[in-house]
Design a protein around this motif. Structure first.
Motif, PDB file in Angstrom:
ATOM      1  N   HIS A   1      58.572  41.577  40.851  1.00  0.00           N
ATOM      2  CA  HIS A   1      59.904  41.034  40.612  1.00  0.00           C
ATOM      3  C   HIS A   1      59.822  39.674  39.932  1.00  0.00           C
ATOM      4  CE1 HIS A   1      61.414  44.314  43.045  1.00  0.00           C
ATOM      5  NE2 HIS A   1      60.604  43.960  44.024  1.00  0.00           N
ATOM      6  N   GLY A   2      58.906  39.560  38.974  1.00  0.00           N
ATOM      7  CA  GLY A   2      58.785  38.326  38.227  1.00  0.00           C
ATOM      8  C   GLY A   2      58.023  37.226  38.921  1.00  0.00           C
ATOM      9  N   ASP A   3      57.405  37.524  40.058  1.00  0.00           N
ATOM     10  CA  ASP A   3      56.621  36.522  40.779  1.00  0.00           C
ATOM     11  C   ASP A   3      55.329  36.257  40.019  1.00  0.00           C
ATOM     12  OD1 ASP A   3      55.225  34.924  42.468  1.00  0.00           O
ATOM     13  OD2 ASP A   3      55.228  36.303  44.170  1.00  0.00           O
ATOM     14  N   GLU A   4      55.232  35.076  39.385  1.00  0.00           N
ATOM     15  CA  GLU A   4      54.065  34.776  38.568  1.00  0.00           C
ATOM     16  C   GLU A   4      52.882  34.262  39.380  1.00  0.00           C
ATOM     17  OE1 GLU A   4      54.642  32.748  34.871  1.00  0.00           O
ATOM     18  OE2 GLU A   4      56.667  33.513  34.613  1.00  0.00           O
ATOM     19  N   THR A   5      53.013  34.264  40.694  1.00  0.00           N
ATOM     20  CA  THR A   5      51.873  33.881  41.527  1.00  0.00           C
ATOM     21  C   THR A   5      51.014  35.091  41.872  1.00  0.00           C
ATOM     22  OG1 THR A   5      53.046  34.172  43.631  1.00  0.00           O
ATOM     23  CG2 THR A   5      53.234  32.031  42.536  1.00  0.00           C
ATOM     24  N   ARG A   6      51.517  36.281  41.608  1.00  0.00           N
ATOM     25  CA  ARG A   6      50.769  37.521  41.878  1.00  0.00           C
ATOM     26  C   ARG A   6      50.411  38.167  40.545  1.00  0.00           C
ATOM     27  NH1 ARG A   6      54.540  41.071  45.512  1.00  0.00           N
ATOM     28  NH2 ARG A   6      52.747  42.468  45.284  1.00  0.00           N
ATOM     29  N   LEU A   7      49.158  38.562  40.416  1.00  0.00           N
ATOM     30  CA  LEU A   7      48.685  39.113  39.153  1.00  0.00           C
ATOM     31  C   LEU A   7      48.793  40.639  39.172  1.00  0.00           C
ATOM     32  CD1 LEU A   7      45.481  36.937  38.615  1.00  0.00           C
ATOM     33  CD2 LEU A   7      47.810  36.525  37.787  1.00  0.00           C
ATOM     34  N   PRO A   8      49.523  41.225  38.221  1.00  0.00           N
ATOM     35  CA  PRO A   8      49.625  42.689  38.149  1.00  0.00           C
ATOM     36  C   PRO A   8      48.303  43.312  37.733  1.00  0.00           C
ATOM     37  CG  PRO A   8      50.669  41.670  36.248  1.00  0.00           C
ATOM     38  CD  PRO A   8      50.313  40.548  37.176  1.00  0.00           C
ATOM     39  N   ILE A   9      48.158  44.590  37.969  1.00  0.00           N
ATOM     40  CA  ILE A   9      46.915  45.295  37.652  1.00  0.00           C
ATOM     41  C   ILE A   9      46.603  45.211  36.163  1.00  0.00           C
ATOM     42  CG2 ILE A   9      48.128  47.497  37.394  1.00  0.00           C
ATOM     43  CD1 ILE A   9      44.522  46.919  38.711  1.00  0.00           C
ATOM     44  N   GLN A  10      47.637  45.190  35.313  1.00  0.00           N
ATOM     45  CA  GLN A  10      47.404  45.095  33.874  1.00  0.00           C
ATOM     46  C   GLN A  10      46.678  43.800  33.514  1.00  0.00           C
ATOM     47  OE1 GLN A  10      50.230  45.873  35.312  1.00  0.00           O
ATOM     48  NE2 GLN A  10      51.012  47.789  34.435  1.00  0.00           N
ATOM     49  N   THR A  11      47.024  42.724  34.194  1.00  0.00           N
ATOM     50  CA  THR A  11      46.352  41.453  33.935  1.00  0.00           C
ATOM     51  C   THR A  11      44.901  41.511  34.380  1.00  0.00           C
ATOM     52  OG1 THR A  11      48.382  40.162  34.109  1.00  0.00           O
ATOM     53  CG2 THR A  11      46.315  38.984  34.490  1.00  0.00           C
ATOM     54  N   LEU A  12      44.646  42.091  35.533  1.00  0.00           N
ATOM     55  CA  LEU A  12      43.275  42.172  36.040  1.00  0.00           C
ATOM     56  C   LEU A  12      42.405  43.038  35.125  1.00  0.00           C
ATOM     57  CD1 LEU A  12      44.039  42.591  39.863  1.00  0.00           C
ATOM     58  CD2 LEU A  12      43.487  40.500  38.599  1.00  0.00           C
ATOM     59  N   VAL A  13      42.942  44.169  34.685  1.00  0.00           N
ATOM     60  CA  VAL A  13      42.207  45.024  33.750  1.00  0.00           C
ATOM     61  C   VAL A  13      42.003  44.293  32.426  1.00  0.00           C
ATOM     62  CG1 VAL A  13      42.301  47.157  32.393  1.00  0.00           C
ATOM     63  CG2 VAL A  13      42.956  47.173  34.815  1.00  0.00           C
ATOM     64  N   GLY A  14      43.047  43.604  31.969  1.00  0.00           N
ATOM     65  CA  GLY A  14      42.945  42.859  30.712  1.00  0.00           C
ATOM     66  C   GLY A  14      41.875  41.792  30.770  1.00  0.00           C
ATOM     67  N   VAL A  15      41.800  41.073  31.881  1.00  0.00           N
ATOM     68  CA  VAL A  15      40.768  40.047  32.043  1.00  0.00           C
ATOM     69  C   VAL A  15      39.380  40.671  32.011  1.00  0.00           C
ATOM     70  CG1 VAL A  15      39.772  38.384  33.655  1.00  0.00           C
ATOM     71  CG2 VAL A  15      42.241  38.401  33.266  1.00  0.00           C
ATOM     72  N   ALA A  16      39.224  41.817  32.686  1.00  0.00           N
ATOM     73  CA  ALA A  16      37.918  42.492  32.703  1.00  0.00           C
ATOM     74  C   ALA A  16      37.506  42.916  31.294  1.00  0.00           C
ATOM     75  CB  ALA A  16      37.968  43.706  33.626  1.00  0.00           C
ATOM     76  N   LEU A  17      38.447  43.489  30.533  1.00  0.00           N
ATOM     77  CA  LEU A  17      38.151  43.891  29.156  1.00  0.00           C
ATOM     78  C   LEU A  17      37.829  42.679  28.287  1.00  0.00           C
ATOM     79  CD1 LEU A  17      40.841  46.652  28.474  1.00  0.00           C
ATOM     80  CD2 LEU A  17      38.374  46.978  28.677  1.00  0.00           C
ATOM     81  N   TYR A  18      38.565  41.607  28.494  1.00  0.00           N
ATOM     82  CA  TYR A  18      38.345  40.383  27.722  1.00  0.00           C
ATOM     83  C   TYR A  18      36.937  39.841  27.963  1.00  0.00           C
ATOM     84  CZ  TYR A  18      39.154  35.593  26.025  1.00  0.00           C
ATOM     85  OH  TYR A  18      39.069  34.392  25.358  1.00  0.00           O
ATOM     86  N   VAL A  19      36.563  39.717  29.222  1.00  0.00           N
ATOM     87  CA  VAL A  19      35.232  39.183  29.562  1.00  0.00           C
ATOM     88  C   VAL A  19      34.134  40.099  29.031  1.00  0.00           C
ATOM     89  CG1 VAL A  19      33.663  38.635  31.456  1.00  0.00           C
ATOM     90  CG2 VAL A  19      36.060  37.908  31.567  1.00  0.00           C
ATOM     91  N   LEU A  20      34.313  41.417  29.215  1.00  0.00           N
ATOM     92  CA  LEU A  20      33.315  42.366  28.728  1.00  0.00           C
ATOM     93  C   LEU A  20      33.192  42.294  27.209  1.00  0.00           C
ATOM     94  CD1 LEU A  20      31.364  44.737  29.164  1.00  0.00           C
ATOM     95  CD2 LEU A  20      33.349  46.278  29.042  1.00  0.00           C
ATOM     96  N   GLY A  21      34.320  42.297  26.511  1.00  0.00           N
ATOM     97  CA  GLY A  21      34.295  42.246  25.049  1.00  0.00           C
ATOM     98  C   GLY A  21      33.675  40.970  24.523  1.00  0.00           C
ATOM     99  N   MET A  22      34.026  39.835  25.124  1.00  0.00           N
ATOM    100  CA  MET A  22      33.433  38.569  24.713  1.00  0.00           C
ATOM    101  C   MET A  22      31.922  38.582  24.918  1.00  0.00           C
ATOM    102  SD  MET A  22      35.148  35.944  23.456  1.00  0.00           S
ATOM    103  CE  MET A  22      36.845  35.467  23.122  1.00  0.00           C
ATOM    104  N   ALA A  23      31.486  39.097  26.055  1.00  0.00           N
ATOM    105  CA  ALA A  23      30.048  39.148  26.354  1.00  0.00           C
ATOM    106  C   ALA A  23      29.317  40.027  25.341  1.00  0.00           C
ATOM    107  CB  ALA A  23      29.824  39.664  27.771  1.00  0.00           C
ATOM    108  N   ILE A  24      29.918  41.157  24.976  1.00  0.00           N
ATOM    109  CA  ILE A  24      29.291  42.064  24.012  1.00  0.00           C
ATOM    110  C   ILE A  24      29.237  41.440  22.625  1.00  0.00           C
ATOM    111  CG2 ILE A  24      29.586  44.249  22.778  1.00  0.00           C
ATOM    112  CD1 ILE A  24      30.644  45.437  25.396  1.00  0.00           C
ATOM    113  N   GLU A  25      30.376  40.912  22.157  1.00  0.00           N
ATOM    114  CA  GLU A  25      30.417  40.333  20.812  1.00  0.00           C
ATOM    115  C   GLU A  25      29.496  39.123  20.715  1.00  0.00           C
ATOM    116  OE1 GLU A  25      33.629  38.723  17.492  1.00  0.00           O
ATOM    117  OE2 GLU A  25      34.014  38.394  19.615  1.00  0.00           O
ATOM    118  N   TRP A  26      29.660  38.200  21.642  1.00  0.00           N
ATOM    119  CA  TRP A  26      28.879  36.962  21.624  1.00  0.00           C
ATOM    120  C   TRP A  26      27.399  37.248  21.839  1.00  0.00           C
ATOM    121  CZ3 TRP A  26      31.936  32.319  23.964  1.00  0.00           C
ATOM    122  CH2 TRP A  26      31.481  31.124  23.401  1.00  0.00           C
ATOM    123  N   GLY A  27      27.114  38.077  22.862  1.00  0.00           N
ATOM    124  CA  GLY A  27      25.716  38.369  23.198  1.00  0.00           C
ATOM    125  C   GLY A  27      24.980  39.093  22.089  1.00  0.00           C
TER     126      GLY A  27
END
Length: 279
Positions: free
Chosen positions: A154-180
């Motif tokens: 309900h718009g509570d920005e203190t709780r992270l939706p699953i889309q954000t958690l998945v997005g963060v995981a993809l971001y970290v993985l992609g950065m590690a692959i590209e950079w590494g």
């Protein structure tokens, strides 16, 4: 093989000057400056100034304003002082992704890239990256497209939706692959014994352009964290199509001429272009 952020030449505009190691310090400095200017823009969209709100409202949308009531957030920690970034956890994560993008690309242009770039190329690529980031932030702050619309918060920005958690995981993985992968290849090329040889080990032993695949993953993750599954798929799908149909064929042609039979053998040994065992 360059960073995917600086794609090969097309239609007469040379973005990457293949095979050249000519110094271009002015253009590199301009690139870093242009990319640095992106950060205050993204912060202004996300912060209490809500830079994007007038545009969203003018287009018929409803802007999501930052949490009010005297409580602000600094890197996800609630405080009454207003010290720090003053962003909710969700907004701090998105801004952190923009900062990570700046650091990654600045390191690439300073320490990894050997090919020169022109001032025009520095400007064009910086604008493209800023557009990607700005679209993510604007879609997040628009009620109809924000990832918050998909969450049971309900718009509570203190709780992270699953889309954000998945997005963060993809971001970290992609950065590690590209950079590494590009760090691995850089270390290989800096050894004089490997002059004019194709790098086929490390992460590049899994896919020939795995750095491009990493770029697709973190860009899709950034988009997913901002505006949910559909926007993440749109961004990831578009970049994949662009690499497979345009950037990779151009680079394959260059590598085929440069490395001849060695490149042909590499393509046989590693049939995947972007993602191991997938594409």
């Amino acid at each position: 093989m360059s960073s995917p952020s600086l794609k090969p030449q097309s239609e007469g505009l040379v973005i990457i000057q293949r095979g050249s190691t000519e110094s271009s310090p002015v253009s590199r400095a301009l690139f870093i400056l242009f990319r640095a200017l992106d950060l205050p823009l993204q912060y202004a969209i996300l912060s209490s100034r809500s830079l994007g709100a007038p545009l969203i409202n003018a287009l018929g949308g409803t802007a999501i304003l930052p949490p009010a009531g005297g409580h602000v957030y600094s890197l996800g920690l609630e405080t009454n002082t207003g010290v720090g970034l003053g962003l909710s956890p969700q907004r701090a994560i998105l801004f952190g992704m923009a900062v990570g993008t700046f650091l990654r690309q600045s390191h690439w242009v300073v320490a990894i890239s050997q090919e020169p770039m022109t001032p025009v190329a520095a400007g064009i690529v910086s604008v493209v990256e800023t557009v990607y980031n700005s679209l993510n932030m604007l879609l997040y702050t628009n009620a109809a497209t924000s990832v918050l619309s998909y969450a049971a918060t309900h718009g509570d920005e203190t709780r992270l939706p699953i889309q954000t958690l998945v997005g963060v995981a993809l971001y970290v993985l992609g950065m590690a692959i590209e950079w590494g992968s590009e760090m691995q290849r850089m270390n290989f090329k800096r050894d004089a014994r490997n002059k004019d040889r194709v790098y086929t080990r490390g992460l590049f032993g899994l896919a020939r352009h795995i750095n491009y695949g990493g770029y697709v993953l973190w860009r899709a993750g950034f988009a997913t964290a901002a505006a949910g599954w559909v926007w993440g798929l749109v961004v990831g799908g578009f970049l994949t199509f662009d690499f497979v149909k345009r950037a990779i064929p151009e680079l394959d042609e260059y590598c085929g001429k440069t490395y001849a039979q060695a490149w042909t053998q590499y393509k046989r040994a590693v049939p995947y272009q972007l993602f191991p065992f997938v594409l």
